[in-house]
Design a protein around this motif. Structure first.
Motif, PDB file in Angstrom:
ATOM      1  N   VAL A  16      38.353  29.222  41.616  1.00 13.53           N
ATOM      2  CA  VAL A  16      38.445  28.568  40.226  1.00 13.53           C
ATOM      3  C   VAL A  16      37.293  28.935  39.704  1.00 13.53           C
ATOM      4  N   GLY A  17      35.926  28.756  40.286  1.00 11.34           N
ATOM      5  CA  GLY A  17      34.885  28.828  39.599  1.00 11.34           C
ATOM      6  C   GLY A  17      34.828  30.436  38.946  1.00 11.34           C
ATOM      7  N   GLU A  18      35.265  31.105  39.723  1.00 17.32           N
ATOM      8  CA  GLU A  18      35.052  32.524  39.256  1.00 17.32           C
ATOM      9  C   GLU A  18      36.376  33.199  38.540  1.00 17.32           C
ATOM     10  N   ASN A  19      37.491  32.291  38.313  1.00 20.23           N
ATOM     11  CA  ASN A  19      38.407  32.767  37.543  1.00 20.23           C
ATOM     12  C   ASN A  19      39.437  33.716  38.130  1.00 20.23           C
ATOM     13  N   ILE A  20      39.425  33.748  39.422  1.00 23.84           N
ATOM     14  CA  ILE A  20      40.199  34.817  39.990  1.00 23.84           C
ATOM     15  C   ILE A  20      41.812  34.156  40.332  1.00 23.84           C
ATOM     16  N   ARG A  21      42.554  35.141  39.941  1.00 27.82           N
ATOM     17  CA  ARG A  21      44.215  34.917  40.116  1.00 27.82           C
ATOM     18  C   ARG A  21      44.638  35.096  41.454  1.00 27.82           C
ATOM     19  N   GLN A  77      34.163  41.305  41.533  1.00 29.99           N
ATOM     20  CA  GLN A  77      33.396  40.851  40.605  1.00 29.99           C
ATOM     21  C   GLN A  77      33.247  41.595  39.452  1.00 29.99           C
ATOM     22  N   ASN A  78      33.408  42.875  39.324  1.00 32.01           N
ATOM     23  CA  ASN A  78      33.188  43.660  38.059  1.00 32.01           C
ATOM     24  C   ASN A  78      34.563  43.840  37.436  1.00 32.01           C
ATOM     25  N   ARG A  79      35.470  43.247  37.649  1.00 35.22           N
ATOM     26  CA  ARG A  79      36.985  43.397  37.108  1.00 35.22           C
ATOM     27  C   ARG A  79      37.019  42.138  35.878  1.00 35.22           C
ATOM     28  N   THR A  80      37.766  42.591  34.919  1.00 35.29           N
ATOM     29  CA  THR A  80      38.085  41.758  33.999  1.00 35.29           C
ATOM     30  C   THR A  80      39.205  40.877  34.433  1.00 35.29           C
ATOM     31  N   ASP A  81      40.101  41.302  35.192  1.00 37.00           N
ATOM     32  CA  ASP A  81      41.295  40.658  35.540  1.00 37.00           C
ATOM     33  C   ASP A  81      41.325  40.753  37.267  1.00 37.00           C
ATOM     34  N   LYS A  82      40.784  39.584  37.602  1.00 39.97           N
ATOM     35  CA  LYS A  82      40.386  39.500  39.054  1.00 39.97           C
ATOM     36  C   LYS A  82      41.727  39.054  39.850  1.00 39.97           C
ATOM     37  N   TYR A  83      42.147  39.578  40.714  1.00 37.89           N
ATOM     38  CA  TYR A  83      43.057  39.461  41.538  1.00 37.89           C
ATOM     39  C   TYR A  83      43.222  39.579  42.986  1.00 37.89           C
ATOM     40  N   ILE A  84      43.623  38.642  43.655  1.00 35.31           N
ATOM     41  CA  ILE A  84      43.545  38.665  45.447  1.00 35.31           C
ATOM     42  C   ILE A  84      45.111  38.030  45.788  1.00 35.31           C
ATOM     43  N   HIS A  85      45.664  38.964  46.513  1.00 39.35           N
ATOM     44  CA  HIS A  85      47.012  38.343  47.090  1.00 39.35           C
ATOM     45  C   HIS A  85      46.971  38.569  48.476  1.00 39.35           C
ATOM     46  N   VAL A  86      47.665  37.475  49.302  1.00 37.66           N
ATOM     47  CA  VAL A  86      47.567  37.329  50.611  1.00 37.66           C
ATOM     48  C   VAL A  86      48.994  37.289  51.018  1.00 37.66           C
ATOM     49  N   ILE A  87      49.638  38.102  51.941  1.00 32.78           N
ATOM     50  CA  ILE A  87      50.785  38.284  52.514  1.00 32.78           C
ATOM     51  C   ILE A  87      50.818  37.893  53.734  1.00 32.78           C
TER      52      ILE A  87
END
Length: 339
Positions: A203-208, A241-251
C-alpha cells in the motif's frame, strides 16, 4: 639429435621425456595454445628448408628420400603431439585444483555460517521465549484495555518477524529449522498470512498486487516456508521501485503431486549470467544487501525436497518454487497425526 636417432633406434622413452620437459616449459611461458601450434608450424617449415638441400647432396634414391621425409615428419609430429598432450594435462590439473579450492572455500563458508546460525539460535531462543511468554501474560491480564492490546499486537507481530528471520538464517545449519516439524498447511491460508505481513509495503509504495491460489494441502516447515515467500515478495517489491506501474503477481497451482508457486514482478530484467549465480551465498546486486536472502530460500526449499529457480526477460521476472504436495487422503492422515 633426437630426430636423427629416431631413424635408427627406439627413442620412444627419450621422446616422452623431451615432450614432458617441453610441455612444462610451454606452460611456464604461459603461451596460448594457438601460438604453440603456430610456432611448431614455423619450426617445421624452417627445418625442411634447411634439411632438404642437404639431403639432395647425398646419393639417395627418390624412395629413400621419401622414406626419410616421412619418418622425420612422423617423429616431429609425435614429439609435438606429446608435448601438447602434457601441456593440456598440466592445464587440466591446474583447473581441477582451482575448482577444488573454490569448492572447499565455498563449503567452508557454509559450514562456518551454519555454526554461527546454530549458535545464534541457541543464544536467542531462550530470551525470545521468555519475552513471548510475558507478552502473553500481559495480554491476558489487560484484555479490557483496547489501546494496550493494540500495542501488544504490534510487538507480537514484530516478534514473529524476528523469529522468522532466525528461522531463515538457521537454514544454513544442518539442524532442523528451529526444531519445527513437518505439518499440514493449507497453501491458501499460508499465503493469506504472508499477504497480511507485506500489505503495508504494498500500500505504501502503490504496488498493484494480484493473487491466484489453487487450494491444496502441503506438508512443510510452516515458518520456514513463510520466510521464503516473504523474502521473494520483498525482493519483488524492491525490483519494481523504478517502474511507474508497479505490479506483483503470485500464482499457486497444483499439478501431478506438485505445488508450483510463482512470484512475478514487472521490474528490470536480470541478466542471464546473474540469474545463474543468484542463489549463491554472499552474492548480491543490492548496494546494502547481505547476499544471503535467496540462498536462505534455496536451503529451506531444499529441506522440503523442492526446487527454486528464476527466469527473467524484458517484460517480467519470475521466481518459481516447486514443492511436493499431499493428496486429500494423505492430508487427512497428516492432520490426524498432528492433532
Amino acid at each position: 639429435m633426437l630426430l636423427a636417432r629416431y631413424l635408427v633406434e627406439d627413442v620412444d622413452q627419450d621422446m616422452q621425456n623431451w615432450a614432458l620437459d617441453m610441455g612444462e616449459w610451454l606452460r611456464s611461458q604461459e603461451f596460448p595454445f594457438s601460438s604453440i601450434l603456430r610456432t611448431y608450424q614455423l619450426y617445421r617449415n624452417v627445418f625442411w628448408r634447411v634439411l632438404q638441400p642437404e639431403l639432395q647432396q647425398w646419393s639417395l634414391s627418390p624412395q629413400e628420400m621419401h622414406y626419410l621425409e616421412r619418418q622425420l615428419g612422423k617423429a616431429m609430429d609425435e614429439s609435438v603431439f606429446w608435448a601438447v598432450y602434457h601441456f593440456e594435462q598440466m592445464i587440466n590439473k591446474e583447473l581441477v585444483q582451482k575448482e577444488e579450492t573454490i569448492s572447499y572455500l565455498h563449503n567452508d563458508k557454509l559450514t562456518m555460517l551454519g555454526k554461527i546460525a546454530a549458535n545464534m539460535a541457541h543464544e536467542l531462543r531462550n530470551p525470545l521465549c521468555a519475552i513471548e511468554g510475558f507478552l502473553k501474560l500481559i495480554s491476558e491480564s489487560t484484555q479490557e484495555q483496547a489501546q494496550l492490546q493494540t500495542y501488544i499486537q504490534v510487538v507480537m507481530h514484530e516478534f514473529e518477524n524476528l523469529h522468522r528471520q532466525i528461522t531463515g538464517f538457521l537454514s544454513f545449519s544442518k539442524k532442523p529449522i528451529l526444531d519445527e516439524i513437518f505439518k499440514t498447511v493449507q497453501v491458501e491460508q499460508l499465503l493469506a498470512e504472508v499477504e497480511t505481513l507485506i500489505t503495508p509495503r504494498l500500500v505504501g509504495e502503490n504496488i498493484r498486487f494480484e493473487k491466484q491460489v489453487h487450494s491444496c494441502a502441503l506438508a512443510c516447515y510452516e515458518e520456514g516456508l513463510k520466510q521464503v515467500v516473504v523474502n521473494l515478495l520483498n525482493n519483488a517489491i524492491d525490483a519494481v521501485q523504478n517502474r511507474t506501474d508497479k505490479y506483483i503477481h503470485v500464482i499457486a497451482t497444483a499439478s501431478d503431486g506438485w505445488l508450483y508457486l510463482s512470484v512475478e514482478n514487472n521490474g528490470e530484467m536480470i541478466p542471464p549470467d546473474i540469474v545463474e549465480i543468484l542463489f549463491q551465498p554472499f552474492f548480491t546486486t543490492k548496494q546494502n544487501g547481505t547476499g544471503i536472502g535467496l540462498s536462505i530460500c534455496k536451503n529451506i526449499i531444499d529441506k522440503h525436497n523442492g526446487t527454486i529457480h528464476c527466469d527473467s526477460n524484458e517484460n517480467r521476472t519470475r521466481f518459481v518454487v516447486s514443492l511436493p504436495i499431499l493428496s486429500p487422503e494423505e492430508a487427512a492422515v497428516q492432520a490426524a497425526v498432528s492433532t
